[in-house]
Design a protein around this motif. Structure first.
Motif, PDB file in Angstrom:
ATOM      1  N   LYS A  54       0.706  -5.631  39.347  1.00 56.28           N
ATOM      2  CA  LYS A  54       0.353  -4.104  39.427  1.00 56.28           C
ATOM      3  C   LYS A  54       1.368  -3.400  40.378  1.00 56.28           C
ATOM      4  N   HIS A  85       5.227  -0.202  38.485  1.00 56.19           N
ATOM      5  CA  HIS A  85       5.387   1.182  38.349  1.00 56.19           C
ATOM      6  C   HIS A  85       6.641   1.566  38.944  1.00 56.19           C
ATOM      7  N   THR A  86       7.715   2.005  37.955  1.00 53.60           N
ATOM      8  CA  THR A  86       9.022   2.398  38.635  1.00 53.60           C
ATOM      9  C   THR A  86       9.479   3.622  37.798  1.00 53.60           C
ATOM     10  N   THR A  99       9.079   1.980  33.882  1.00 59.78           N
ATOM     11  CA  THR A  99       8.046   1.229  33.696  1.00 59.78           C
ATOM     12  C   THR A  99       7.834   0.608  32.329  1.00 59.78           C
ATOM     13  N   THR A 125       1.455   6.569  41.348  1.00 62.86           N
ATOM     14  CA  THR A 125       1.670   7.283  40.241  1.00 62.86           C
ATOM     15  C   THR A 125       0.569   8.676  40.199  1.00 62.86           C
ATOM     16  N   ARG A 154       3.594   8.111  27.431  1.00 65.78           N
ATOM     17  CA  ARG A 154       4.408   8.013  28.587  1.00 65.78           C
ATOM     18  C   ARG A 154       4.345   9.096  29.370  1.00 65.78           C
ATOM     19  N   GLN A 157       5.836  11.008  33.337  1.00 62.08           N
ATOM     20  CA  GLN A 157       6.424  10.881  34.572  1.00 62.08           C
ATOM     21  C   GLN A 157       6.164  11.779  35.528  1.00 62.08           C
ATOM     22  N   VAL A 196       8.435   8.523  39.002  1.00 65.69           N
ATOM     23  CA  VAL A 196       7.810   7.230  38.872  1.00 65.69           C
ATOM     24  C   VAL A 196       6.919   7.372  37.221  1.00 65.69           C
ATOM     25  N   GLU A 240       4.287   6.293  33.890  1.00 61.69           N
ATOM     26  CA  GLU A 240       3.376   5.647  33.624  1.00 61.69           C
ATOM     27  C   GLU A 240       3.819   5.340  31.984  1.00 61.69           C
ATOM     28  N   HIS A 241       3.413   4.055  31.359  1.00 59.88           N
ATOM     29  CA  HIS A 241       4.052   3.904  30.066  1.00 59.88           C
ATOM     30  C   HIS A 241       3.057   2.878  29.622  1.00 59.88           C
ATOM     31  N   GLU A 242       1.783   3.376  28.753  1.00 59.66           N
ATOM     32  CA  GLU A 242       0.699   2.371  28.634  1.00 59.66           C
ATOM     33  C   GLU A 242       0.062   2.607  27.048  1.00 59.66           C
TER      34      GLU A 242
END
Length: 207
Positions: free
Chosen positions: A35, A39-40, A43, A71, A119, A121, A125, A127-129
């Motif tokens: 984890k 997160h980049t 991601t 994030t 998704r 940002q 950074v 988030e893609h979940e």
């Protein structure tokens, strides 16, 4: 339960490295990643959950993310978010993260939006979940004990008020929370009567 605000007051205890489950576009598990590194600006898609915790008076617990989160730091959002460990049941992950982040036990954990994903940002950074959504209730007699490394502050707000504030731009919340609120409103005005989501609609990695 208090209708006021609570603030985080302690650092998280030392814990083993947390892994997230990586997914392909169909929601199948294709591996894991730490984890702390996932997160980049690019991601990869991974498995998560969001939970909405209500009190006995029907108020929703809103939390403000810790100011140094990787994030969306400092952003108001739903009660608790997290990532299941590899092989962990999502409902169990909700209970675990509620205990870790909020210091409370929750009951009646129920899946309501099995297919949610997003998704977003902030500050470069991403988030893609795939992020199924659960509803839960604060266990009787529980009081918040926030982990300051996760939650900066928290407040209890009537459900209808939260929806109205976000709908009219009076309260800024995380992108995933804003999207989820619109979908949850469609389930009806009383969270206690929301229908359970079909577990067959969960990402394959979460079934």
């Amino acid at each position: 339960m208090s209708s006021g605000q609570a603030h985080g007051s302690g650092a998280a205890a030392s814990m083993p490295e947390e892994l997230v489950v990586l997914l392909d576009d169909a929601g199948n598990a294709i591996g894991t990643a730490p984890k702390a590194t996932v997160h980049t600006a690019d991601t990869p898609l991974h498995l998560a959950f969001s939970a909405y915790v209500f009190g006995s008076d029907g108020h929703l617990l809103l939390t403000r993310r810790a100011l140094d989160k990787a994030t969306f730091p400092g952003i108001w959002t739903n009660s608790v978010c997290g990532h299941p460990a590899p092989g962990e049941d999502l409902a169990d992950a909700v209970r675990r993260r509620a205990e870790l982040e909020l210091g409370v036990s929750v009951t009646g954990v129920r899946l309501v939006l099995p297919g949610f994903g997003y998704r977003a940002q902030m500050g470069g950074v991403v988030e893609h979940e795939l992020c199924p959504v659960y509803v839960a209730w604060l266990a009787p007699g529980e009081r918040l004990r926030l982990d300051a490394s996760e939650v900066h502050e928290a407040t209890w707000v009537p459900w209808s008020e939260v929806c109205e504030e976000v709908r009219f731009g009076l309260r800024v919340v995380s992108p995933w929370c804003a999207q989820q609120l619109r979908l949850l409103e469609g389930l009806g005005p009383q969270p206690g009567r929301w229908p359970a989501g079909d577990p067959e609609l969960l990402p394959p990695a979460a079934r």
